[in-house]
Scaffold this motif. Structure first.
Motif, PDB file in Angstrom:
ATOM      1  N   GLY A 190      27.696 -22.536  40.860  1.00 13.46           N
ATOM      2  CA  GLY A 190      27.972 -23.676  40.263  1.00 13.46           C
ATOM      3  C   GLY A 190      27.048 -24.624  40.879  1.00 13.46           C
ATOM      4  O   GLY A 190      26.294 -24.445  41.885  1.00 13.46           O
ATOM      5  N   PRO A 191      26.804 -25.944  40.110  1.00 15.66           N
ATOM      6  CA  PRO A 191      25.867 -26.950  40.744  1.00 15.66           C
ATOM      7  C   PRO A 191      26.530 -27.710  41.681  1.00 15.66           C
ATOM      8  O   PRO A 191      27.874 -27.820  41.827  1.00 15.66           O
ATOM      9  CB  PRO A 191      25.670 -27.648  39.491  1.00 15.66           C
ATOM     10  N   MET A 192      25.562 -28.816  42.026  1.00 14.85           N
ATOM     11  CA  MET A 192      25.981 -29.839  42.845  1.00 14.85           C
ATOM     12  C   MET A 192      25.943 -31.104  41.982  1.00 14.85           C
ATOM     13  O   MET A 192      25.458 -31.165  40.616  1.00 14.85           O
ATOM     14  CB  MET A 192      25.050 -30.128  43.828  1.00 14.85           C
ATOM     15  N   VAL A 193      26.858 -32.078  42.312  1.00 13.69           N
ATOM     16  CA  VAL A 193      26.891 -33.366  41.454  1.00 13.69           C
ATOM     17  C   VAL A 193      26.451 -34.457  42.480  1.00 13.69           C
ATOM     18  O   VAL A 193      26.978 -34.729  43.619  1.00 13.69           O
ATOM     19  CB  VAL A 193      28.448 -33.414  41.204  1.00 13.69           C
ATOM     20  N   LEU A 194      25.425 -35.337  42.095  1.00 11.29           N
ATOM     21  CA  LEU A 194      25.116 -36.423  42.540  1.00 11.29           C
ATOM     22  C   LEU A 194      25.982 -37.730  42.219  1.00 11.29           C
ATOM     23  O   LEU A 194      26.382 -38.052  41.028  1.00 11.29           O
ATOM     24  CB  LEU A 194      23.484 -36.866  42.140  1.00 11.29           C
ATOM     25  N   ALA A 195      26.735 -38.233  43.278  1.00 10.96           N
ATOM     26  CA  ALA A 195      27.430 -39.129  42.942  1.00 10.96           C
ATOM     27  C   ALA A 195      27.413 -40.311  44.058  1.00 10.96           C
ATOM     28  O   ALA A 195      26.809 -40.062  45.101  1.00 10.96           O
ATOM     29  CB  ALA A 195      29.015 -38.626  43.228  1.00 10.96           C
ATOM     30  N   ALA A 196      28.069 -41.439  43.792  1.00 11.72           N
ATOM     31  CA  ALA A 196      27.931 -42.713  44.852  1.00 11.72           C
ATOM     32  C   ALA A 196      29.413 -43.378  44.834  1.00 11.72           C
ATOM     33  O   ALA A 196      30.205 -43.009  43.983  1.00 11.72           O
ATOM     34  CB  ALA A 196      26.938 -43.300  44.314  1.00 11.72           C
ATOM     35  N   LYS A 197      29.666 -44.276  45.629  1.00 10.64           N
ATOM     36  CA  LYS A 197      30.606 -45.191  45.752  1.00 10.64           C
ATOM     37  C   LYS A 197      30.873 -45.854  44.458  1.00 10.64           C
ATOM     38  O   LYS A 197      29.862 -46.010  43.760  1.00 10.64           O
ATOM     39  CB  LYS A 197      30.674 -45.905  46.948  1.00 10.64           C
ATOM     40  N   PRO A 220      37.435 -36.177  41.589  1.00 13.03           N
ATOM     41  CA  PRO A 220      37.241 -37.827  42.090  1.00 13.03           C
ATOM     42  C   PRO A 220      36.271 -38.470  40.687  1.00 13.03           C
ATOM     43  O   PRO A 220      36.558 -39.453  40.562  1.00 13.03           O
ATOM     44  CB  PRO A 220      36.612 -37.635  43.353  1.00 13.03           C
ATOM     45  N   VAL A 221      35.220 -37.633  40.271  1.00 10.09           N
ATOM     46  CA  VAL A 221      34.540 -38.167  39.369  1.00 10.09           C
ATOM     47  C   VAL A 221      35.393 -38.570  38.069  1.00 10.09           C
ATOM     48  O   VAL A 221      35.349 -39.569  37.448  1.00 10.09           O
ATOM     49  CB  VAL A 221      33.377 -37.574  38.672  1.00 10.09           C
ATOM     50  N   ALA A 251      38.550 -38.716  37.735  1.00  9.49           N
ATOM     51  CA  ALA A 251      39.493 -39.995  38.257  1.00  9.49           C
ATOM     52  C   ALA A 251      38.976 -41.386  38.444  1.00  9.49           C
ATOM     53  O   ALA A 251      39.582 -42.341  38.566  1.00  9.49           O
ATOM     54  CB  ALA A 251      40.189 -39.706  39.508  1.00  9.49           C
ATOM     55  N   LYS A 252      37.741 -41.447  38.357  1.00 12.18           N
ATOM     56  CA  LYS A 252      36.832 -42.674  38.768  1.00 12.18           C
ATOM     57  C   LYS A 252      36.958 -43.236  39.942  1.00 12.18           C
ATOM     58  O   LYS A 252      36.728 -44.354  40.083  1.00 12.18           O
ATOM     59  CB  LYS A 252      37.228 -43.822  37.251  1.00 12.18           C
ATOM     60  N   SER A 253      37.172 -42.275  40.848  1.00 16.76           N
ATOM     61  CA  SER A 253      37.329 -42.968  42.196  1.00 16.76           C
ATOM     62  C   SER A 253      36.046 -42.917  42.757  1.00 16.76           C
ATOM     63  O   SER A 253      35.770 -43.782  43.862  1.00 16.76           O
ATOM     64  CB  SER A 253      37.945 -41.726  43.129  1.00 16.76           C
ATOM     65  N   ILE A 254      34.972 -42.348  42.191  1.00 17.74           N
ATOM     66  CA  ILE A 254      33.713 -42.483  42.621  1.00 17.74           C
ATOM     67  C   ILE A 254      32.803 -42.433  41.296  1.00 17.74           C
ATOM     68  O   ILE A 254      33.228 -42.102  40.228  1.00 17.74           O
ATOM     69  CB  ILE A 254      33.071 -41.304  43.448  1.00 17.74           C
ATOM     70  N   LYS A 255      31.279 -42.857  41.533  1.00 15.18           N
ATOM     71  CA  LYS A 255      30.667 -42.527  40.152  1.00 15.18           C
ATOM     72  C   LYS A 255      29.784 -41.201  40.234  1.00 15.18           C
ATOM     73  O   LYS A 255      29.088 -40.961  41.100  1.00 15.18           O
ATOM     74  CB  LYS A 255      29.540 -43.807  40.274  1.00 15.18           C
ATOM     75  N   GLY A 256      29.765 -40.671  39.016  1.00 16.39           N
ATOM     76  CA  GLY A 256      28.998 -39.247  39.040  1.00 16.39           C
ATOM     77  C   GLY A 256      27.933 -39.799  38.122  1.00 16.39           C
ATOM     78  O   GLY A 256      27.999 -40.225  36.993  1.00 16.39           O
ATOM     79  N   TYR A 257      26.688 -39.281  38.700  1.00 17.54           N
ATOM     80  CA  TYR A 257      25.514 -39.402  37.756  1.00 17.54           C
ATOM     81  C   TYR A 257      24.633 -38.320  37.284  1.00 17.54           C
ATOM     82  O   TYR A 257      24.418 -38.574  36.012  1.00 17.54           O
ATOM     83  CB  TYR A 257      24.602 -40.244  38.920  1.00 17.54           C
TER      84      TYR A 257
END
Length: 328
Positions: free
Chosen positions: A123-130, A211-212, A214-220
């Motif tokens: 599977g892939p990675m997800v670039l995310a941020a606070k 978490p993405v 759930a909107k606990s973090i931002k997924g990009y």
């Protein structure tokens, strides 16, 4: 001379028969599956899913033990030193071949220390941020990474982990150096991202999808060539402007080198049953990963991939200039 040869042949036959008889009784006690990262992380989730199914198939408990530290090399070293009897196993991912080039004092030779048992998932990675990171979409975060460089704190699960490797590839792609913050696993790294203690994390989909959503973090964006059904609104990094960017994660199951062939077959058979379990397939799909095609689940296919990635990561890491010291 004929007598000596005959004696050697008899001895070899007796040894083979004894080994086969022993393997027929395998397993007759608890099997330990080493997860070289923290509890609650993606490798832990994959490992526990497989262990649960293999316990039922083998008729003996497969117990997960988290042995963390040094980017997964401490857990790998534990298995490399174990008796080759099928009672100490390892689940590991892309970081296993990558660490061979990142660490210059490993106590094991990655190419020869392990018996591959079969590939599990990819599977892939997800670039995310606070969640309060000042970028609204993938193109904006890439622009900000390029502009801010070391002002951006990027979490990872230890040198050689998937998150660390993804950060290295991102640095190369955007032409900047970030401030890298290491943890003992992506579980605690994700916790600090959710809490806003770090800016960015490039994490496995198995750990990031929840978490993405759930909107606990931002997924990009995702690191695969195609978009991820579990995060269908996120573009690929290639679509976002990092042309040709691709980083796919895979997990495999290992035993120490020298594990008897009959035991290897029993473990691979149990793994194949796990990978056909509809509940496991769904669990994987829900977090953006999938099982390997059946033809790639053999020990031989697993070894071929391991050898190939040992070479490819050697080139990538040499270009990045990254290195580390291992204590295992």
């Amino acid at each position: 001379m004929k007598l000596v040869l005959k004696s050697l042949a008899v001895a070899a036959g007796l040894a083979l028969a004894a080994s086969s008889a022993w393997a027929q009784g395998y397993p007759n006690r608890v099997i330990t599956l080493i997860v070289p990262y923290s509890a609650g992380g993606p490798s832990d989730m994959i490992g526990r899913s497989v262990a649960e199914s293999m316990t039922k198939t083998l008729g003996q408990q497969v117990v997960v033990e988290n042995v963390t530290g040094a980017g997964g090399t401490l857990g790998a070293a534990r298995v490399a030193r174990a008796d080759p009897d099928g009672y100490t196993l390892l689940i590991h991912h892309v970081a296993l071949p990558a660490s061979a080039s990142l660490y210059d004092n490993l106590t094991y030779d990655t190419a020869t220390a392990f018996q591959p048992l079969g590939l599990i998932n990819t599977g892939p990675m997800v670039l995310a941020a606070k969640k309060d990171f000042p970028a609204n979409d993938a193109k904006e975060i890439i622009a900000k990474l390029k502009a801010d460089g070391q002002k951006t704190t990027v979490a990872h699960a230890g040198v050689g982990s998937n998150a660390h490797l993804c950060a290295l590839l991102l640095q190369k792609a955007v032409g900047q150096q970030f401030t890298l913050v290491g943890y003992r696993g992506t579980g605690p790294a994700m916790t600090d991202l959710i809490g806003g203690q770090v800016d960015v994390l490039c994490d496995q989909s198995t750990n990031a999808v929840g978490p993405v959503n759930a909107k606990s973090i931002k997924g990009y964006a995702v690191s695969s060539k195609e978009r991820l059904p579990a995060l269908k609104d996120l573009p690929t990094l290639d679509e976002a402007g990092l042309k040709g960017f691709e980083f796919i994660i895979w997990h495999g199951l290992y035993a120490p080198k020298g594990t008897p062939d009959d035991v290897v077959k029993k473990l691979n058979d149990a793994l194949l049953i796990a990978l056909k379990d509809e509940s496991i397939i769904k669990r994987f799909s829900d977090v953006g990963t999938k099982t390997f095609p059946e033809a790639e689940r053999t020990p031989e296919a697993h070894r071929k991939r391991l050898m190939s990635e040992l070479e490819s990561w050697k080139r990538v890491i040499a270009e990045s200039g990254a290195s580390a010291k291992a204590q295992n």
